[in-house]
Design a protein around this motif. Structure first.
Motif, PDB file in Angstrom:
ATOM      1  N   THR A  67       4.694   0.732  -2.142  1.00 27.45           N
ATOM      2  CA  THR A  67       3.911  -0.344  -2.735  1.00 27.45           C
ATOM      3  C   THR A  67       3.713  -1.478  -1.738  1.00 27.45           C
ATOM      4  OG1 THR A  67       5.608  -1.860  -3.596  1.00 27.45           O
ATOM      5  CG2 THR A  67       5.180   0.144  -4.853  1.00 27.45           C
ATOM      6  N   PHE A  68       2.569  -2.159  -1.904  1.00 27.61           N
ATOM      7  CA  PHE A  68       2.229  -3.299  -1.054  1.00 27.61           C
ATOM      8  C   PHE A  68       1.756  -4.467  -1.914  1.00 27.61           C
ATOM      9  CE2 PHE A  68       2.366  -0.267   2.263  1.00 27.61           C
ATOM     10  CZ  PHE A  68       2.515  -0.979   3.442  1.00 27.61           C
ATOM     11  N   PRO A  69       2.027  -5.697  -1.457  1.00 27.50           N
ATOM     12  CA  PRO A  69       1.533  -6.879  -2.176  1.00 27.50           C
ATOM     13  C   PRO A  69       0.092  -7.184  -1.791  1.00 27.50           C
ATOM     14  CG  PRO A  69       2.862  -7.588  -0.321  1.00 27.50           C
ATOM     15  CD  PRO A  69       2.916  -6.071  -0.322  1.00 27.50           C
ATOM     16  N   ALA A  70      -0.773  -6.187  -1.966  1.00 29.42           N
ATOM     17  CA  ALA A  70      -2.179  -6.320  -1.568  1.00 29.42           C
ATOM     18  C   ALA A  70      -2.972  -5.190  -2.210  1.00 29.42           C
ATOM     19  CB  ALA A  70      -2.321  -6.239  -0.045  1.00 29.42           C
ATOM     20  N   PRO A  71      -4.284  -5.372  -2.371  1.00 23.78           N
ATOM     21  CA  PRO A  71      -5.112  -4.255  -2.828  1.00 23.78           C
ATOM     22  C   PRO A  71      -5.135  -3.138  -1.787  1.00 23.78           C
ATOM     23  CG  PRO A  71      -6.274  -6.350  -3.063  1.00 23.78           C
ATOM     24  CD  PRO A  71      -5.067  -6.612  -2.223  1.00 23.78           C
ATOM     25  N   ILE A  72      -5.035  -1.910  -2.252  1.00 22.03           N
ATOM     26  CA  ILE A  72      -5.096  -0.736  -1.385  1.00 22.03           C
ATOM     27  C   ILE A  72      -6.290   0.098  -1.834  1.00 22.03           C
ATOM     28  CG2 ILE A  72      -3.907   1.305  -0.536  1.00 22.03           C
ATOM     29  CD1 ILE A  72      -2.466  -1.188   0.285  1.00 22.03           C
ATOM     30  N   VAL A  73      -7.313   0.193  -1.005  1.00 22.03           N
ATOM     31  CA  VAL A  73      -8.538   0.904  -1.357  1.00 22.03           C
ATOM     32  C   VAL A  73      -8.645   2.160  -0.499  1.00 22.03           C
ATOM     33  CG1 VAL A  73     -11.041   0.754  -1.533  1.00 22.03           C
ATOM     34  CG2 VAL A  73      -9.638  -1.270  -1.965  1.00 22.03           C
ATOM     35  N   HIS A  74      -8.512   3.319  -1.127  1.00 25.86           N
ATOM     36  CA  HIS A  74      -8.522   4.606  -0.417  1.00 25.86           C
ATOM     37  C   HIS A  74      -7.525   4.569   0.749  1.00 25.86           C
ATOM     38  CE1 HIS A  74     -11.885   5.712  -2.889  1.00 25.86           C
ATOM     39  NE2 HIS A  74     -12.640   4.750  -2.401  1.00 25.86           N
ATOM     40  N   GLY A  75      -6.344   4.031   0.478  1.00 19.83           N
ATOM     41  CA  GLY A  75      -5.271   4.002   1.462  1.00 19.83           C
ATOM     42  C   GLY A  75      -5.305   2.852   2.443  1.00 19.83           C
ATOM     43  N   THR A  76      -6.342   2.005   2.372  1.00 23.76           N
ATOM     44  CA  THR A  76      -6.532   0.957   3.373  1.00 23.76           C
ATOM     45  C   THR A  76      -6.333  -0.434   2.771  1.00 23.76           C
ATOM     46  OG1 THR A  76      -8.091   2.325   4.623  1.00 23.76           O
ATOM     47  CG2 THR A  76      -8.198  -0.050   4.987  1.00 23.76           C
ATOM     48  N   LEU A 107       0.086   2.166  -2.627  1.00 21.84           N
ATOM     49  CA  LEU A 107      -0.640   1.571  -3.742  1.00 21.84           C
ATOM     50  C   LEU A 107      -0.190   0.130  -3.919  1.00 21.84           C
ATOM     51  CD1 LEU A 107       0.737   2.780  -7.211  1.00 21.84           C
ATOM     52  CD2 LEU A 107       1.987   3.075  -5.067  1.00 21.84           C
ATOM     53  N   ASN A 108      -0.992  -0.623  -4.654  1.00 27.19           N
ATOM     54  CA  ASN A 108      -0.679  -2.014  -4.951  1.00 27.19           C
ATOM     55  C   ASN A 108       0.590  -2.117  -5.790  1.00 27.19           C
ATOM     56  OD1 ASN A 108      -1.252  -4.179  -7.362  1.00 27.19           O
ATOM     57  ND2 ASN A 108      -1.781  -5.001  -5.352  1.00 27.19           N
ATOM     58  N   ASP A 109       1.375  -3.179  -5.555  1.00 28.46           N
ATOM     59  CA  ASP A 109       2.672  -3.281  -6.230  1.00 28.46           C
ATOM     60  C   ASP A 109       2.547  -3.443  -7.745  1.00 28.46           C
ATOM     61  OD1 ASP A 109       1.670  -5.876  -5.993  1.00 28.46           O
ATOM     62  OD2 ASP A 109       3.420  -6.674  -4.946  1.00 28.46           O
ATOM     63  N   ALA A 110       1.579  -4.228  -8.217  1.00 30.25           N
ATOM     64  CA  ALA A 110       1.401  -4.381  -9.665  1.00 30.25           C
ATOM     65  C   ALA A 110       0.924  -3.071 -10.293  1.00 30.25           C
ATOM     66  CB  ALA A 110       0.416  -5.503  -9.969  1.00 30.25           C
ATOM     67  N   ASP A 111       0.078  -2.317  -9.572  1.00 33.47           N
ATOM     68  CA  ASP A 111      -0.350  -1.013 -10.068  1.00 33.47           C
ATOM     69  C   ASP A 111       0.845  -0.078 -10.227  1.00 33.47           C
ATOM     70  OD1 ASP A 111      -2.995  -1.754 -10.208  1.00 33.47           O
ATOM     71  OD2 ASP A 111      -3.577  -0.781  -8.335  1.00 33.47           O
ATOM     72  N   ALA A 112       1.763  -0.124  -9.265  1.00 35.87           N
ATOM     73  CA  ALA A 112       2.962   0.715  -9.354  1.00 35.87           C
ATOM     74  C   ALA A 112       3.785   0.348 -10.574  1.00 35.87           C
ATOM     75  CB  ALA A 112       3.794   0.572  -8.079  1.00 35.87           C
ATOM     76  N   ALA A 113       3.956  -0.952 -10.825  1.00 36.02           N
ATOM     77  CA  ALA A 113       4.710  -1.393 -11.999  1.00 36.02           C
ATOM     78  C   ALA A 113       4.040  -0.926 -13.285  1.00 36.02           C
ATOM     79  CB  ALA A 113       4.843  -2.910 -11.986  1.00 36.02           C
ATOM     80  N   THR A 235      13.004  -2.565 -11.268  1.00 37.76           N
ATOM     81  CA  THR A 235      12.935  -1.197 -10.735  1.00 37.76           C
ATOM     82  C   THR A 235      11.513  -0.640 -10.787  1.00 37.76           C
ATOM     83  OG1 THR A 235      13.334  -0.042 -12.841  1.00 37.76           O
ATOM     84  CG2 THR A 235      15.276  -0.799 -11.599  1.00 37.76           C
ATOM     85  N   ALA A 236      10.595  -1.349 -11.440  1.00 39.38           N
ATOM     86  CA  ALA A 236       9.285  -0.780 -11.761  1.00 39.38           C
ATOM     87  C   ALA A 236       8.483  -0.395 -10.527  1.00 39.38           C
ATOM     88  CB  ALA A 236       8.490  -1.749 -12.625  1.00 39.38           C
ATOM     89  N   GLY A 237       8.486  -1.222  -9.484  1.00 43.64           N
ATOM     90  CA  GLY A 237       7.699  -0.919  -8.298  1.00 43.64           C
ATOM     91  C   GLY A 237       8.134   0.371  -7.633  1.00 43.64           C
ATOM     92  N   ILE A 238       9.432   0.514  -7.432  1.00 36.62           N
ATOM     93  CA  ILE A 238       9.971   1.723  -6.804  1.00 36.62           C
ATOM     94  C   ILE A 238       9.687   2.950  -7.666  1.00 36.62           C
ATOM     95  CG2 ILE A 238      12.124   2.901  -6.199  1.00 36.62           C
ATOM     96  CD1 ILE A 238      13.205   0.175  -5.279  1.00 36.62           C
ATOM     97  N   VAL A 239       9.933   2.826  -8.961  1.00 40.45           N
ATOM     98  CA  VAL A 239       9.752   3.969  -9.864  1.00 40.45           C
ATOM     99  C   VAL A 239       8.283   4.374  -9.931  1.00 40.45           C
ATOM    100  CG1 VAL A 239       9.927   4.721 -12.265  1.00 40.45           C
ATOM    101  CG2 VAL A 239      11.811   3.451 -11.209  1.00 40.45           C
ATOM    102  N   GLY A 240       7.391   3.394 -10.057  1.00 41.48           N
ATOM    103  CA  GLY A 240       5.964   3.710 -10.132  1.00 41.48           C
ATOM    104  C   GLY A 240       5.434   4.333  -8.858  1.00 41.48           C
TER     105      GLY A 240
END
Length: 249
Positions: A67-76, A107-113, A235-240
């Motif tokens: 996860t990243f603290p940023a939008p990830i668009v097609h991996g970028t 993927l984005n960190d909030a999306d993972a959560a 734990t949500a970011g890691i799990v997602g």
């Protein structure tokens, strides 16, 4: 190991990782945390991720989600606020796959959560539109429709009453201005009412560290949509991330 994946959660202050049992969403063994390097360049952060994988003993056949603290668009990475600006334009999937020596998925960190809450948490098995928000320094968001993620929503940056929403209603603002729970709840009411009007969701899930004190503010909100605290907390970011890596790998 076919039902285990590794999740790594990259933040501005720390990089955390763990193996996740995908049948339960629980960590397998310890969680490893290493301070985010300074400067937090792509190569430096990738090396920290490699250290985490080595310490966890992650097998070469185990998928890795990051996860990243940023939008990830097609991996970028399109833009970056909380890590070094040199991340902008980097294809994280390719970088991490090369430097970690295994297929990796970002993927984005909030999306993972959000995915974690759908798979294992407060929205498990929920049909329709679920909006997961993370209340922290800012407001992160994940929108999931019938189990499918709509990636990279930035609902914390909606303009409401002439203000960027998170500059009024985030948990960070409550702390900064020493707001009472009642005063902060009025700002949350304005925010969630606006999001409700735009999306007519079936469920709101509220995460972030402040959700541990949900009884102090969620009962003060008056919405048509049910609103509940997140179940997975920190734990949500890691799990997602681990769940997504397994599903797309």
């Amino acid at each position: 190991m076919s039902h285990v994946a590794c999740g790594i959660d990259i933040g501005g202050s720390g990089v955390k990782g763990a193996l996740v049992a995908l049948d339960t969403g629980q960590f397998v063994g310890e969680r490893v945390r290493i301070q985010t390097p300074r400067p937090s360049t792509p190569e430096a952060v990738a090396q920290v991720c490699r250290q985490i994988i080595d310490r966890l003993g992650v097998g070469s056949d185990v998928p890795v989600g990051i996860t990243f603290p940023a939008p990830i668009v097609h991996g970028t990475v399109r833009f970056m606020a909380n890590l070094d600006k040199s991340w902008e334009g980097i294809n994280v999937d390719e970088l991490m796959t090369r430097l970690l020596g295994r297929r990796s998925y970002a993927l984005n960190d909030a999306d993972a959560a959000g995915l974690a809450e759908i798979a294992y948490g407060a929205a498990q098995g929920m049909a329709g539109t679920v909006i997961v928000t993370t209340l922290g320094t800012g407001i992160g968001s994940a929108v999931i429709v019938d189990g499918t993620l709509v990636p990279n929503t930035e609902l914390g940056h909606l303009e409401i009453d002439g203000h960027d929403a998170e500059t009024r209603a985030s948990s960070g603002q409550r702390t900064l201005h020493d707001m009472s729970w009642k005063k902060w709840a009025k700002r949350l009411q304005r925010y969630y009412s606006h999001v409700e009007m735009l999306f007519s969701p079936d469920l709101f899930v509220v995460g972030g560290g402040v959700s541990k004190k949900h009884e102090k503010f969620l009962p003060l909100l008056r919405l048509r949509t049910p609103i509940v605290p997140a179940a997975l907390l920190n734990t949500a970011g890691i799990v997602g991330a681990a769940w997504r890596a397994f599903r797309v790998g």
